[in-house]
Design a protein around this motif. Structure first.
Motif, PDB file in Angstrom:
ATOM      1  N   ASP A  17       0.400  10.397   7.022  1.00  0.00           N
ATOM      2  CA  ASP A  17      -0.356  10.505   8.259  1.00  0.00           C
ATOM      3  C   ASP A  17      -1.833  10.617   7.921  1.00  0.00           C
ATOM      4  O   ASP A  17      -2.309  11.663   7.489  1.00  0.00           O
ATOM      5  CB  ASP A  17       0.118  11.743   9.038  1.00  0.00           C
ATOM      6  CG  ASP A  17      -0.599  11.940  10.351  1.00  0.00           C
ATOM      7  OD1 ASP A  17      -1.676  11.340  10.533  1.00  0.00           O
ATOM      8  OD2 ASP A  17      -0.097  12.697  11.193  1.00  0.00           O
ATOM      9  N   ALA A  18      -2.568   9.519   8.100  1.00  0.00           N
ATOM     10  CA  ALA A  18      -4.011   9.515   7.834  1.00  0.00           C
ATOM     11  C   ALA A  18      -4.744   9.574   9.174  1.00  0.00           C
ATOM     12  O   ALA A  18      -5.304   8.600   9.659  1.00  0.00           O
ATOM     13  CB  ALA A  18      -4.399   8.266   7.046  1.00  0.00           C
ATOM     14  N   GLY A  19      -4.703  10.754   9.795  1.00  0.00           N
ATOM     15  CA  GLY A  19      -5.332  10.938  11.094  1.00  0.00           C
ATOM     16  C   GLY A  19      -4.710  10.089  12.169  1.00  0.00           C
ATOM     17  O   GLY A  19      -5.397   9.542  13.025  1.00  0.00           O
ATOM     18  N   SER A  20      -3.390  10.003  12.171  1.00  0.00           N
ATOM     19  CA  SER A  20      -2.667   8.858  12.701  1.00  0.00           C
ATOM     20  C   SER A  20      -2.485   8.818  14.201  1.00  0.00           C
ATOM     21  O   SER A  20      -2.700   9.801  14.898  1.00  0.00           O
ATOM     22  CB  SER A  20      -1.269   8.858  12.101  1.00  0.00           C
ATOM     23  OG  SER A  20      -0.517   9.891  12.713  1.00  0.00           O
ATOM     24  N   PRO A  21      -2.008   7.638  14.671  1.00  0.00           N
ATOM     25  CA  PRO A  21      -1.368   7.592  15.985  1.00  0.00           C
ATOM     26  C   PRO A  21      -0.149   8.513  16.004  1.00  0.00           C
ATOM     27  O   PRO A  21       0.321   8.964  14.952  1.00  0.00           O
ATOM     28  CB  PRO A  21      -0.936   6.120  16.117  1.00  0.00           C
ATOM     29  CG  PRO A  21      -1.776   5.374  15.140  1.00  0.00           C
ATOM     30  CD  PRO A  21      -2.037   6.322  14.016  1.00  0.00           C
ATOM     31  N   ARG A  22       0.399   8.773  17.189  1.00  0.00           N
ATOM     32  CA  ARG A  22       1.519   9.698  17.306  1.00  0.00           C
ATOM     33  C   ARG A  22       2.839   9.013  16.979  1.00  0.00           C
ATOM     34  O   ARG A  22       3.051   7.854  17.302  1.00  0.00           O
ATOM     35  CB  ARG A  22       1.587  10.273  18.710  1.00  0.00           C
ATOM     36  CG  ARG A  22       0.352  11.074  19.076  1.00  0.00           C
ATOM     37  CD  ARG A  22       0.601  11.902  20.303  1.00  0.00           C
ATOM     38  NE  ARG A  22      -0.612  12.613  20.692  1.00  0.00           N
ATOM     39  CZ  ARG A  22      -0.642  13.579  21.590  1.00  0.00           C
ATOM     40  NH1 ARG A  22       0.476  13.965  22.185  1.00  0.00           N
ATOM     41  NH2 ARG A  22      -1.774  14.176  21.893  1.00  0.00           N
ATOM     42  N   LEU A  23       3.727   9.790  16.343  1.00  0.00           N
ATOM     43  CA  LEU A  23       5.067   9.320  16.021  1.00  0.00           C
ATOM     44  C   LEU A  23       6.063  10.116  16.853  1.00  0.00           C
ATOM     45  O   LEU A  23       6.170  11.334  16.700  1.00  0.00           O
ATOM     46  CB  LEU A  23       5.344   9.504  14.524  1.00  0.00           C
ATOM     47  CG  LEU A  23       6.738   9.077  14.033  1.00  0.00           C
ATOM     48  CD1 LEU A  23       6.972   7.594  14.279  1.00  0.00           C
ATOM     49  CD2 LEU A  23       6.900   9.392  12.552  1.00  0.00           C
TER      50      LEU A  23
ATOM     51  N   ASP B 261      -6.932  12.561  -1.576  1.00  0.00           N
ATOM     52  CA  ASP B 261      -5.615  12.584  -2.225  1.00  0.00           C
ATOM     53  C   ASP B 261      -4.553  12.728  -1.132  1.00  0.00           C
ATOM     54  O   ASP B 261      -4.368  13.811  -0.577  1.00  0.00           O
ATOM     55  CB  ASP B 261      -5.535  13.753  -3.207  1.00  0.00           C
ATOM     56  CG  ASP B 261      -4.215  13.779  -3.968  1.00  0.00           C
ATOM     57  OD1 ASP B 261      -3.533  12.736  -4.008  1.00  0.00           O
ATOM     58  OD2 ASP B 261      -3.869  14.843  -4.513  1.00  0.00           O
ATOM     59  N   TYR B 262      -3.877  11.650  -0.828  1.00  0.00           N
ATOM     60  CA  TYR B 262      -2.901  11.661   0.271  1.00  0.00           C
ATOM     61  C   TYR B 262      -1.537  12.136  -0.210  1.00  0.00           C
ATOM     62  O   TYR B 262      -1.136  11.891  -1.352  1.00  0.00           O
ATOM     63  CB  TYR B 262      -2.784  10.264   0.894  1.00  0.00           C
ATOM     64  CG  TYR B 262      -4.024   9.871   1.667  1.00  0.00           C
ATOM     65  CD1 TYR B 262      -4.212  10.301   2.968  1.00  0.00           C
ATOM     66  CD2 TYR B 262      -5.021   9.097   1.067  1.00  0.00           C
ATOM     67  CE1 TYR B 262      -5.360   9.956   3.674  1.00  0.00           C
ATOM     68  CE2 TYR B 262      -6.161   8.749   1.759  1.00  0.00           C
ATOM     69  CZ  TYR B 262      -6.332   9.182   3.065  1.00  0.00           C
ATOM     70  OH  TYR B 262      -7.465   8.849   3.762  1.00  0.00           O
ATOM     71  N   GLN B 263      -0.839  12.842   0.673  1.00  0.00           N
ATOM     72  CA  GLN B 263       0.485  13.381   0.374  1.00  0.00           C
ATOM     73  C   GLN B 263       1.539  12.734   1.274  1.00  0.00           C
ATOM     74  O   GLN B 263       1.285  12.459   2.442  1.00  0.00           O
ATOM     75  CB  GLN B 263       0.502  14.900   0.582  1.00  0.00           C
ATOM     76  CG  GLN B 263      -0.542  15.653  -0.227  1.00  0.00           C
ATOM     77  CD  GLN B 263      -0.344  15.476  -1.723  1.00  0.00           C
ATOM     78  OE1 GLN B 263       0.788  15.549  -2.218  1.00  0.00           O
ATOM     79  NE2 GLN B 263      -1.435  15.234  -2.447  1.00  0.00           N
TER      80      GLN B 263
ATOM     81  N   ARG C  72       1.846  -4.961  -1.942  1.00  0.00           N
ATOM     82  CA  ARG C  72       2.350  -6.076  -2.757  1.00  0.00           C
ATOM     83  C   ARG C  72       2.223  -5.796  -4.248  1.00  0.00           C
ATOM     84  O   ARG C  72       2.858  -6.465  -5.058  1.00  0.00           O
ATOM     85  CB  ARG C  72       1.600  -7.353  -2.372  1.00  0.00           C
ATOM     86  CG  ARG C  72       1.962  -7.823  -0.963  1.00  0.00           C
ATOM     87  CD  ARG C  72       0.993  -8.842  -0.400  1.00  0.00           C
ATOM     88  NE  ARG C  72       1.353  -9.188   0.976  1.00  0.00           N
ATOM     89  CZ  ARG C  72       0.577  -9.890   1.801  1.00  0.00           C
ATOM     90  NH1 ARG C  72      -0.609 -10.306   1.380  1.00  0.00           N
ATOM     91  NH2 ARG C  72       0.978 -10.151   3.028  1.00  0.00           N
ATOM     92  N   ALA C  73       1.427  -4.792  -4.594  1.00  0.00           N
ATOM     93  CA  ALA C  73       1.368  -4.329  -5.983  1.00  0.00           C
ATOM     94  C   ALA C  73       2.441  -3.278  -6.265  1.00  0.00           C
ATOM     95  O   ALA C  73       2.490  -2.715  -7.356  1.00  0.00           O
ATOM     96  CB  ALA C  73      -0.010  -3.757  -6.287  1.00  0.00           C
ATOM     97  N   ARG C  74       3.278  -3.006  -5.254  1.00  0.00           N
ATOM     98  CA  ARG C  74       4.399  -2.059  -5.371  1.00  0.00           C
ATOM     99  C   ARG C  74       3.917  -0.636  -5.616  1.00  0.00           C
ATOM    100  O   ARG C  74       4.589   0.147  -6.309  1.00  0.00           O
ATOM    101  CB  ARG C  74       5.380  -2.482  -6.468  1.00  0.00           C
ATOM    102  CG  ARG C  74       6.040  -3.825  -6.236  1.00  0.00           C
ATOM    103  CD  ARG C  74       6.792  -3.862  -4.931  1.00  0.00           C
ATOM    104  NE  ARG C  74       7.602  -5.064  -4.785  1.00  0.00           N
ATOM    105  CZ  ARG C  74       8.211  -5.428  -3.659  1.00  0.00           C
ATOM    106  NH1 ARG C  74       8.070  -4.668  -2.575  1.00  0.00           N
ATOM    107  NH2 ARG C  74       8.935  -6.516  -3.592  1.00  0.00           N
ATOM    108  N   LEU C  75       2.774  -0.276  -5.059  1.00  0.00           N
ATOM    109  CA  LEU C  75       2.305   1.094  -5.175  1.00  0.00           C
ATOM    110  C   LEU C  75       3.078   1.995  -4.214  1.00  0.00           C
ATOM    111  O   LEU C  75       3.575   1.558  -3.178  1.00  0.00           O
ATOM    112  CB  LEU C  75       0.814   1.174  -4.859  1.00  0.00           C
ATOM    113  CG  LEU C  75      -0.130   0.360  -5.752  1.00  0.00           C
ATOM    114  CD1 LEU C  75      -1.574   0.651  -5.373  1.00  0.00           C
ATOM    115  CD2 LEU C  75       0.111   0.648  -7.228  1.00  0.00           C
ATOM    116  N   ALA C  76       3.173   3.266  -4.580  1.00  0.00           N
ATOM    117  CA  ALA C  76       3.792   4.241  -3.687  1.00  0.00           C
ATOM    118  C   ALA C  76       2.966   4.365  -2.413  1.00  0.00           C
ATOM    119  O   ALA C  76       1.785   4.018  -2.371  1.00  0.00           O
ATOM    120  CB  ALA C  76       3.894   5.594  -4.388  1.00  0.00           C
ATOM    121  N   LEU C  77       3.589   4.890  -1.358  1.00  0.00           N
ATOM    122  CA  LEU C  77       2.947   4.914  -0.049  1.00  0.00           C
ATOM    123  C   LEU C  77       1.635   5.704  -0.072  1.00  0.00           C
ATOM    124  O   LEU C  77       0.629   5.284   0.508  1.00  0.00           O
ATOM    125  CB  LEU C  77       3.912   5.501   0.981  1.00  0.00           C
ATOM    126  CG  LEU C  77       3.624   5.154   2.441  1.00  0.00           C
ATOM    127  CD1 LEU C  77       3.788   3.659   2.687  1.00  0.00           C
ATOM    128  CD2 LEU C  77       4.550   5.933   3.367  1.00  0.00           C
TER     129      LEU C  77
END
Length: 376
Positions: free
Chosen positions: A261-267, A293-295, A217-222
């Motif tokens: 992908d932060a250690g994510s579920p599968r896509l 630092d996420y990419q 809601r602060a419009r930050l990048a993903l």
């Protein structure tokens, strides 16, 4: 002079929150000669339609009520009518009326009135427990109560996409969850594969979900959304607790999907009846380390693509020491092609329940997203 549909809509907007169906029933009797009006809501497991009043629950899949719910179309049978109750793709249940008028115009009006009831139920949900309580056929655990309150809904439809999700075990889920939002130009979706037990797991997921919402809601990048949530969890637990998450942002004008992908579920992607796992760069779960630092990654969806996000509770579901596994999952996902997303999610969860012969032991979350292509 206003017609019966307008009078029914006005009745709904003016009725006290606890008397929506009672006041509507009185108006339908005056306008259409209907002597019985009953609201049936789908329960948390998507397994039974529960009456608000004194009727009997409906669980049989061939029942007219379920045909109405599944196909989202009015069903007339044996002098009674069933009309879908929902709003903006969120299916809440069905409205049962009898005797049903034979006039096609009256049937169309009743269909519109049932939709208006769905909107009113959504509008009053925060101010009364009557309708929430009537949706459950057993008590929710405290952790599950917290998780369901976090959700934005269970399904969503717009011209360019359709979306649905489900948690299992519905009445005892702990840490798995999902969240979504769209503004007409972008769709944001997050799916969390929680960790821990009971209320502690639910609290951890709640913290991460609210941190992600705050950043969105602060419009930050993903990537910055992931970083803010990561810092919120780390600041509280100092790495002692963390959770996996998949963050997605879909550009509705181009079909470009941005992912963290932060250690994510599968896509998984279903395209032309073939299931493939989307290759993602796995990064640290939220809250594991200080200052991660996420990419971001990007890929393009084609119109007609279907995406599934599944947590490890789906693939690792076990019956008699046999895992459900990737092969069974791929085979089942291919069969969901003709289904709406909510039906696909519900069918997959039902297949898992049949596999383990009951409710799942570990949490599982399934989200399905259909991309139809850019719309004017």
């Amino acid at each position: 002079m206003s017609g019966p549909e307008d009078r029914a809509r006005r009745t709904l907007t003016e009725a006290p929150t606890d008397l929506l169906v009672d006041r509507l029933a009185a108006e339908l009797e005056r306008s259409y000669g209907i002597t019985r009006t009953e609201l049936y809501q789908v329960d948390y497991r998507l397994a039974v339609l529960l009456p608000l009043g004194e009727g009997e629950p409906v669980s049989g899949p061939g029942h007219p009520a379920w045909r109405c719910f599944d196909h989202q179309e009015p069903v007339v049978a044996a002098g009674t009518g069933w009309f879908p109750v929902g709003m903006r793709g969120e299916r809440r249940g069905v409205l049962h009326v009898s005797p049903v008028p034979s006039d096609p115009d009256a049937l169309r009006e009743l269909d519109a009135i049932a939709t208006a009831l769905g909107h009113e139920l959504a509008a009053v949900a925060a101010t009364t427990d009557i309708y929430l309580t009537a949706r459950r056929d057993r008590r929710l655990t405290l952790a599950a109560e917290m998780q369901w309150e976090l959700l934005p809904g269970r399904s969503r439809i717009r011209p360019s996409f359709s979306l649905a999700g489900q948690l299992e075990p519905a009445y005892a889920v702990r840490g798995d969850g999902f969240d979504w939002s769209d503004d007409g130009t972008r769709l944001w979706l997050s799916v969390i594969n929680g960790s821990g037990e009971g209320v502690a797991a639910s609290m951890l997921t709640s913290l991460a979900t609210h941190a992600l919402r705050n950043a969105r809601r602060a419009r930050l990048a993903l990537a910055d959304q992931a970083a803010l949530a990561d810092q919120a969890v780390y600041a509280l637990h100092r790495g002692g607790q963390h959770l996996s998450a998949l963050l997605l942002e879909l550009d509705l004008a181009t079909g470009t999907m941005t992912v963290v992908d932060a250690g994510s579920p599968r896509l998984l992607r279903l395209r032309d009846a073939e299931v493939t796992e989307q290759a993602l760069t796995k990064q640290f779960p939220l809250g594991m380390f200080d200052g991660t630092d996420y990419q971001e990654q990007r890929f393009l969806l084609r119109p007609g693509d279907r995406l599934f996000v599944v947590s490890d509770g789906v693939i690792d579901a076990t019956a008699e020491r046999v895992r459900y596994g990737e092969t069974a999952l791929d085979r089942f996902l291919r069969r969901t092609g003709p289904m709406e997303p909510l039906d696909a999610v519900r069918s997959l969860i039902g297949d898992l329940r049949a596999f383990v012969t009951g409710d799942l032991v570990d949490d599982a979350v399934v989200v399905c997203l259909d991309w139809f292509g850019p719309q004017p």
